[in-house]
Design a protein around this motif. Structure first.
Motif, short mmCIF file in Angstrom:
data_model
loop_
_atom_site.label_atom_id
_atom_site.label_comp_id
_atom_site.label_asym_id
_atom_site.label_seq_id
_atom_site.Cartn_x
_atom_site.Cartn_y
_atom_site.Cartn_z
N ILE A 1 40.30 -22.70 40.79
CA ILE A 1 38.87 -22.76 40.47
C ILE A 1 38.69 -23.49 39.14
O ILE A 1 39.31 -23.13 38.14
N ASP A 2 37.85 -24.51 39.12
CA ASP A 2 37.69 -25.31 37.90
C ASP A 2 36.41 -24.94 37.14
O ASP A 2 35.66 -25.80 36.71
N ASN A 3 36.18 -23.63 37.01
CA ASN A 3 34.99 -23.13 36.30
C ASN A 3 33.69 -23.63 36.93
O ASN A 3 32.70 -23.86 36.23
N SER A 4 33.73 -23.79 38.23
CA SER A 4 32.55 -24.22 38.99
C SER A 4 32.71 -23.72 40.42
O SER A 4 33.80 -23.28 40.82
N PRO A 5 31.65 -23.80 41.23
CA PRO A 5 31.76 -23.38 42.63
C PRO A 5 32.28 -24.47 43.56
O PRO A 5 32.25 -24.32 44.78
N SER B 1 42.17 -18.35 37.50
CA SER B 1 41.06 -19.28 37.27
C SER B 1 39.78 -18.61 37.75
O SER B 1 39.82 -17.72 38.62
N GLN B 2 38.64 -19.06 37.23
CA GLN B 2 37.41 -18.35 37.54
C GLN B 2 36.17 -19.22 37.37
O GLN B 2 36.21 -20.28 36.77
N TRP B 3 35.08 -18.68 37.92
CA TRP B 3 33.74 -19.22 37.69
C TRP B 3 32.82 -18.03 37.53
O TRP B 3 32.68 -17.23 38.45
#
Length: 233
Positions: free
Chosen positions: A96-100, A180-182
């Protein structure tokens, strides 16, 4: 005042903070706290079938309100103690690249959400997927946890590649800086307004009344905020 035991039914997302709150309350009041943890929907069903709880800390407003309408809870006692935050999280650092964006690309195996019929965090996750316009494309990849705690386990163990969990769970587990997260903007779903209510069977129980007063103290509100929740007005 004689020490009592207060029986609290707790929505699974709030277990971490409630453990700390219970410790503080027991120390300050002399009363004892017993907790049962499950999805809000299951707790509601248990109460309607006679489960002997004193206080219900739900993950939504509707189930405490329904208990009031059922004649099982005290209307004047219902109040919001927290506003939940939803996070899309994976134990894999680069997923996850800090986005949906990963949801729209759909290049993963399994997405975990809590059962939206039982858990308000699952309902909020569905609203996010629908707002992104990718629910139909992802429906075959969804696995539904019985509650938000089981959903977290799916993601933590890698059974699901990623999942929508409560921010408070991630912080409580010490995993806030792993994977990783959003962090889902609160505007993308209806507020996860979590309400507490006193059951009518505990109306004359000082320990239950004292716990609800304690839940509204500045000390507890600060603890709740530090645990990954927003504070209601």
């Amino acid at each position: 005042m004689q020490a009592e035991t207060v029986r609290v039914a707790v929505a699974s997302n709030f277990l971490g903070p409630m453990r700390e709150i219970a410790t503080l309350f027991e120390r300050e009041s002399g009363h004892r706290v017993e907790m049962v943890v499950s999805s809000s929907g299951k707790i509601y069903a248990q109460i309607t079938h006679g489960a002997p709880f004193d206080v219900f800390l739900s993950a939504d407003q509707t189930k405490p309100a329904a208990l009031v309408a059922d004649g099982l809870a005290v209307a004047a006692s219902q109040f919001s103690y927290a506003l939940g935050r939803l996070v899309l999280w994976s134990s894999y650092p680069d997923l996850i690249d800090n986005s949906p964006d990963i949801l729209c690309r759909s290049d993963f195996r399994i997405l975990a959400i809590a059962n939206p019929l039982l858990a308000p965090y699952g309902e909020a996750a569905m609203e996010v997927l629908q707002a992104l316009g990718c629910y139909d494309a992802l429906s075959a990849k969804l696995v539904r946890g019985e509650n938000i705690a089981q959903t977290f386990q799916f993601v933590q163990t890698g059974s699901a590649d990623l999942g929508f969990i409560a921010l408070s769970q991630q912080r409580d587990s010490g995993l806030a800086t792993t994977g990783s997260q959003w962090l889902v903007p609160a505007t993308m779903h209806n507020p996860i307004r979590q309400d507490a209510v006193l059951l009518k069977s505990a109306l004359e129980k000082p320990a239950a009344l004292a716990l609800l007063v304690f839940m509204r103290s500045e000390q507890v509100r600060n603890l709740i905020q530090a645990s990954g929740y927003l504070l209601p007005d």
